[in-house]
Each structure stands twice: as structure tokens, then as C-alpha cells.
Scaffold this motif. Sequence first.
Motif: not given
Lengths: 292, 234
Positions: A203, A210, A206-207, A144, A15-16, A148, A141
Motif C-alpha cells: 500500500g 499515486n 502504491l500510494i 495500482i 489502495t485504502y 491491488c 493508476q
Amino acid sequence: MLAQQLANGVLLGATYALFALGFTLMFGVLRVINLVYGFYFTAGAFFSLWLAQAGWPLIAALPAAAVGAGVVAVALDWLLLTRLRRAHADELASLMVTLGAVLALYAAATAWLGPDIRRLPPDLVGGGAVDAIGVRVTFAQLLILAACGALVGLLVLLVRGTTLGLAIRAMAEKPDAAALMGIDTARLAALVSFISGSLAGAGGVLIGLNFNAIHPYMGEQMMLRGFVVVIVGGLGDIFGALLAGLLLGVVEVLTAGYLASGLKEAVGFAILVLVLWTRPAGLFGRADARRA
Amino acid sequence: MLQVIGLTVAYGRTEAVRGIDLSVAQGQVVTLIGANGAGKTTILRTLSGLIRPRAGRIVLDGQDIAGMRPHRIAARGMVQVPEGRQIFASLTVAENLVLGGWTQRGAAETQRRRDSVLGRFPRLRERLTQNAGALSGGEQQMLAIGRALMATPRLLLLDEPSMGLAPLFIEEIFAIIAELKADGVTILLVEQNASAALEVADIAHVLEVGRVTLSGPAARVAADPAVVAAYLGG
Ligand SMILES: Nc1ncnc2c1ncn2[C@@H]1O[C@H](COP(=O)(O)OP(=O)(O)OP(=O)(O)O)[C@@H](O)[C@H]1O
Ligand SMILES: [Mg+2]
């Protein structure tokens, strides 16, 4: 234990990386340091929250929120940066303008939405998980990671494999020459803003998923990590951002797991300082870091 | 084909170009000569839409294009080879050519243009997959011209194509300009290499600190005592 930590770290890092990619793309192509970028992350997270609350399934809410964040990005970039670009202002000017703007935007968003942490509807993603070789990965997860991977793949395909991507790379290198070729650079800049904003927005979704926590300032916390990733990876370098994003995710999770949870941000910045000292062009330092 | 009337261009408060008139007729080669800082590049950048003029008109095929955005001007067939070549160094030679043909629609037409450009510049064919930044200065200039030719220009603007090149390459570049002229391409050529430019041109204008001080048939300008003294090393 270690395998589980590594898996969590890679997932966080993905994600970062996704978030940092948009930032590095924007810098590499438009040559602006756009601090408003973190706000697109917040915007994406809130769009997905609202859509989920309205009953949208995640599979629809995620792309819609990303597109929404992209539209916000096009509008704000046009408002804040077009004039600077036309005047060929330097990077410091964009830094100052967007710093002021983003602080105002966060304050306004907080005044409007309140500072509280919001939760996504619990049934948005199934609560299941898969176990393999002693590592437990939740459906969230996995989703995600898949999102990504798909977005990064699409971006690389666009930039490296299409004529549109070729025009983007040409504009990144020499905007005036690109315009002389008949390329509508203003429209292409808007497209790049849109893509970047969408990546940030995705992002954010997704964060939010998460950690199941959405609040107005989440983009600012992310922006600090975005800086670490983008500078460690080399400003403007897509593959550098990918690797550095994964690296930061792993380092953060390992630090929280084996040292102390409160130290994880400190470690990220320690890496940043170390890299700037030793390899100013980024960890994977190519001399010309501006590669879109 | 192109008429420039009373063109004034300023950077902030300083006027780099002060009310110049200029015209280029179909099939002509017109040259603009002048010393460093005379305003030649400023004029070409303004013609291509990279700078907005302060005053004046730029009429291309009967339509005022002053202030029009660069990509629209390129699409109208006025194509520039900018000063310092400005090739895309991080892209391959082939990719540079693709970008040159951006305004052209249709893969078949692009392919035909590319074949014709590579026929004109065989050295580029050998280097198609190399990064353009790896080319020598002369090859880069050929690529810059070839890239512009990909757009099927009706009017080609050349900004100091011989700048910084070895004598052999300078000869080659001027031979190419003569060839293009023979093929009927209309050209506005900016040069500091006045003798070579006056030789290939039909019409010449002398530019001094933003003003045109002398205009006329190239042969007559070349014979002017002041021009001989200032630009032809006489
Ligand atoms: N971006 C700019 N900002 C401010 N002044 C400029 C700029 N570009 C050019 N000038 C000034 O405008 C004048 C004309 O410059 P220009 O580049 O058009 O000259 P030139 O005839 O092309 O010169 P050369 O032969 O060196 O290429 C010069 O005095 C130059 O200093
Ligand atoms: Mg010049």
C-alpha cells in the motif's frame, strides 16, 4: 467530470482497501489493535524509493518492498506483541503499547531520514495514459489497480481456499483450541504479521506512486484512513474492508472535487462517527464482526 | 505411558494445583473426579502445554514434556477434547475434522481417519457441510471427540465430555468412551458426573482444591464412604 472523479476515487479506494485489509486481518486473527501497522506502510514506501533509486524496475521493487515491510512487521510484532498475546492481555493493552512504539518509530525515522517529501525517479512508470469513455487513467493508476486486485485476490484465495487459511481462521476463532489441534500458533501468528505487513508495505509503495510523495509520517496519515475503513467495514471483516475502502476513496475524491479539498478528511471521519452511532458492528454489520 | 510427578500450577499467586502425582498406563481409562474449581481443567491444560507448570514433571513415553508448546505435545499423540467442546463454530463440520487431522500427514490416511470417525458418529456425516455452531450440544461434543480422533491419539484427554448435555446424550457419550476403551485407546477422563466416570474407569483419583486426596482402582474409590457421600449422591 463525474465519471473521471469516480474512476479516481475507485483507484484511491483500492489502495485504502489494500492497506485496511492487512490491518483488519491482523485484528481479526491476532486480536490486537496494532497501531505500528501504519509504520509498515512508511517502511514499504521507503524501501521502494531506495530500490527505485538503485535502479530497480517497479515490477521488482514493489514485491521486494512488500516483503521488506513484512519482515519489519514480523520483527516488531514479535518484539511488542508476543508477550501480550501470551498473557492474554486485552485489546486496550495492545493499543497502548503500539501507540507508544509507533510514535517513537516515526520520530526516529524522521530524525534519521528528515521530514522532507521525497519523489520517486520520474522514469519509474511510463507517463502514458489511456482514455476511454471520457475517462483518463494513467499507467500508474492502472498498475495500482492491477496490483491491488492481484494482492486482494491472493489474500482471499489464501484465507478461503487453502488449508493454511483454514488454520488461520481456526486460530482467529479459538487460538487455544487451534493449538490443541497441533497447529503451531506462534508461527502462524508470525505468518499473519508478515502478510499484514506486506499488504501495508505494498500500500505504501502504491500510494507513494499515486501521489509521488514519500515521507516518514505518511503511514500515520494512512492509519487514520485505515481506521475509518476498518471500522466502517466491520473490524476483522475482509470483504467489509474492501467495500469500505473503495467507498472512502470515492467519497474523498468527490468531496475534494465538489466541496473543498480540505474537507476530505473531515468527511471520512464524519462517516466513521455516523456508522458507529447507527451500526456499531460496521456498515455491512454482521453481528460477529470478527471474520478473517 | 504418562507420569505426572509433583505437578504444581499457579495463576499468579494462587496455586490451583498443588503437587499432584498421577499416572496413566497404556490401555487404561483413568478418571479424575472433583468438585467445581478443584483444578481438573487446570491439570489438563497444563498437560497439553497451554499453561506452564510452576513445578513438577510431566513424563510422556519417557520424556519430560513440561513446558513444551501445545502443538508439539499434540503431535506426540496426547490429544485433548477441551472443556466446553471448543469446536470451531464458524467453520463447517468437515473443516473441523480437517483441523483435527492437522498433525497427520498424507491425504489417504486423513481420509481413512475421517471415514472411521464418521462411521462412529453417523450424525456428523449428515451435517458435514453445516457450520459447527449450528449443531446441538450433544452433536458438538461428538464433533469435539471426532475431531480429536482425527489425530490418531494414543492418549486422549477428555475434559467433562458430559457437561451440559441431556441425559440421553450423556449415555451416548459414555457409551462412546467405553467403545474407545474397547478399541484400546488410552484415556484420561475428567468428570463431575462421578458415577458414570467411575463405572467406565479402571483407576480413579479424587481431586480436592488442587490436591489428590484419594487414588485407587475405580471400584474401590466408588465404594469409599466419603466419595459416596460427596460425589455419588449417597
Ligand atoms: N485463568 C485463570 N486465572 C485465575 N484463576 C483461575 C483461572 N482458571 C482457573 N482458575 C482458578 O483455579 C481453580 C481451579 O480451576 P479449574 O478450572 O482447573 O477447576 P475445575 O476442576 O476444572 O472446575 P470445573 O469443574 O468447574 O470445570 C479455581 O479456583 C479457579 O477459580
Ligand atoms: Mg473444568
